[in-house]
Design a protein around this motif. Sequence first.
Motif: not given
Length: 715
Positions: A263-264, A280-282, A323-327
């Motif tokens: 789940f993401a 969500s990232g990795p 989503g314009t930047a990483a978590p």
Amino acid sequence: MNVFAHPFAVVAITTLTTSMAFATRAVGNAGDGNGCDDVLVGAPMHSGPAGAQAGKGYVFSGRDGTRLCAKDGEVAHNRVIVSAFGFDGESGGNGGGQNSGKVYVFEAAGGAPSLATLTATGPAPANYRLSGGSDIYQPVNSFVFSPDGQRVAYSIRRQGQSANEIHTVLVDGSAPPQPLNRTLADGDSVVQYIVAPDGSRIVYVTSSMKLYSVPSDGSATETQLGERLDGGFSNGVIESPGFAYSPDGLRVVYRAQDDSGRFALYSVLADGSAAAIKLSGPLAPDTDVDFYFVVSPDSRCVVYLTGSEIDQTFDLYSVPVDGTAAPVKLNGPLDAGSGVAQGFVIGPDGRRVFYLVGDLYSVPIDGSASPVDIGRFLPDGDSTFFLLTPDATRAIDTVEGYEESTFQYVTQMYSVPLDGGSSAAKLNGPIVYGGQGVHHALGLQPFSISGDSRRVVYTADQEVLGKAELYSVPVGGGVAPIKLNGDLCGQSLVTQSEISPDSQYVVYVAPQATPRCLYQVFSRRIDGSGSPMRLSGTFLGPQPQPNGFPQAPRFRITPDSRQVVYVADQDSDLVWELYVAPIDGNGAPMKLNGPVTKGVDLVSFSITPDGSRVVYLADQTDVVGLWAASLDAVPFLTPTLTATPTTTLTPTTMPTVCDGNCNGDDHVADDEVLILLKAALGHGEASSCALGVPAAASVDVSLILRAVNHAVGGC
């Protein structure tokens, strides 16, 4: 303005314009179907959209003076004058739709009256059905308001089918319901749904775990936003449906399986005009995004938990909603078994996040600075859930810890300032030996904070083992808590409590001072002043629940903090009906629903955000349908008689007795005018106002008008 009207309409007529107003008679059981005669009124000199002296027609409720509908004349100088003779109230038999109604009037055109009709375009009658006909649909399952309170969306099934559909309808009942999910696949069914903050769209998840969006007015077919969603979660304290609107209504954030089956977190434009974005990232091996995530109040970020690389712990992340930047990870390094607790809180300004890892921490939502350790609620206690005061100055939490006075581990309540300027303060009093402490016996949240951030109300067995009672204490502690409820019978408990929006009252349900331990609704000042006031009538009998507790009525407080709406069987044993009562106890409760077969659904009623109506599920026909009732004017709320600058009431000669002055204090109060109005309608006795009615006089229109003059100008 000269007023010649059915007496009970005087209250409402005083709000008209300077136009002359006439009404020749009451209309039997018109409009709202409550058994009281209603009133037709015409204002022939009213100048409206059609031009000068086009006139205007009105219908007023004979029960409480509420204006049911009004219509402007359509031709200038036509001088519409209401003269009779009926209001086709709830059947919609005039072809105008459910609750549309019809008013018959005479239009004085050129001196030759001709019969014409007016269609009612104002609010629907006091008690009316919102959902579709029972010949097509099975019982309504659930409903939810749009945030502006203008629409209500509800879930319903067609006869012979097992799939839930979503319909929407205007809360005022002025238009028929509109089905929304027109292309629902065979075997698929709506399981959860939410309404956009502006009410424009409805987003729902089906049993096939697909996410859809559709305009709430049914102007277009639904659009699929996502798939493979999670079913959501609720544990009684923390709730998450698995998807949420951003407060600005532009995006929907949801939890769903990615291609790897884990789940993401995703974000998508609410109208479906662009593809969904994975937020969500990795993820660490064998971990998922947790069910509990929150969109910030400014709609800029989403804060969520994911499984940490440390077994059975969570890390806290923040990511832009578009989503314009990483978590960004917000918490600091973790030790084994000490991850971030579920139930983190975003501050009301959206700038900081507060979370627990043993201690309470605060961190900027964008991760631009390291977390600040605010402190621990109890040095040797474990905290898992907390709330911020509305002004974001303190955090309140329940903590299990050791109480030295009774040599036992119990759940207690602490308050800590968010600026870290002082240590945590204990709020509850000593717990009885063997007791659980601060808790709710039904597993609900054990405390609530007043809207003015001044007091905390909680339940605890402080005095008698097994008896969960209701207490109030300042948020900073320092003084002993005050018990709010009266004596409870047996090993009973307070089952529900709520603080009024104005922070003045606490309403609660308990079997207080009743010989059969029957649950009733009470209110009391939040500071403990005065005594508990019973709001509900006498219940006829308890109904056992699977958990062994008697069935308690549910209630809700109106947004203006003046009324309490509740469900009880106070008229017929085990027939649960809907009532409204004044929160200060100054008046008897009034039933809101129409005749029912089995009663009102105990958990499915709610008050519109503006407080004008209550919407509820009930079997007032042959199946459970969605109904609405007006809260705008009820008998125990005394109307205010207001004289406008342009209104002149005809002077009268002062009689020996001051007409309308029932108690002889030389001042006519609003409630004394109401006594006369009720007497004129046959709902009361003139003897109730013996000092205000001259000898041998009857309570008629002229007497009431003199009383109104005295209310405005004095005796």
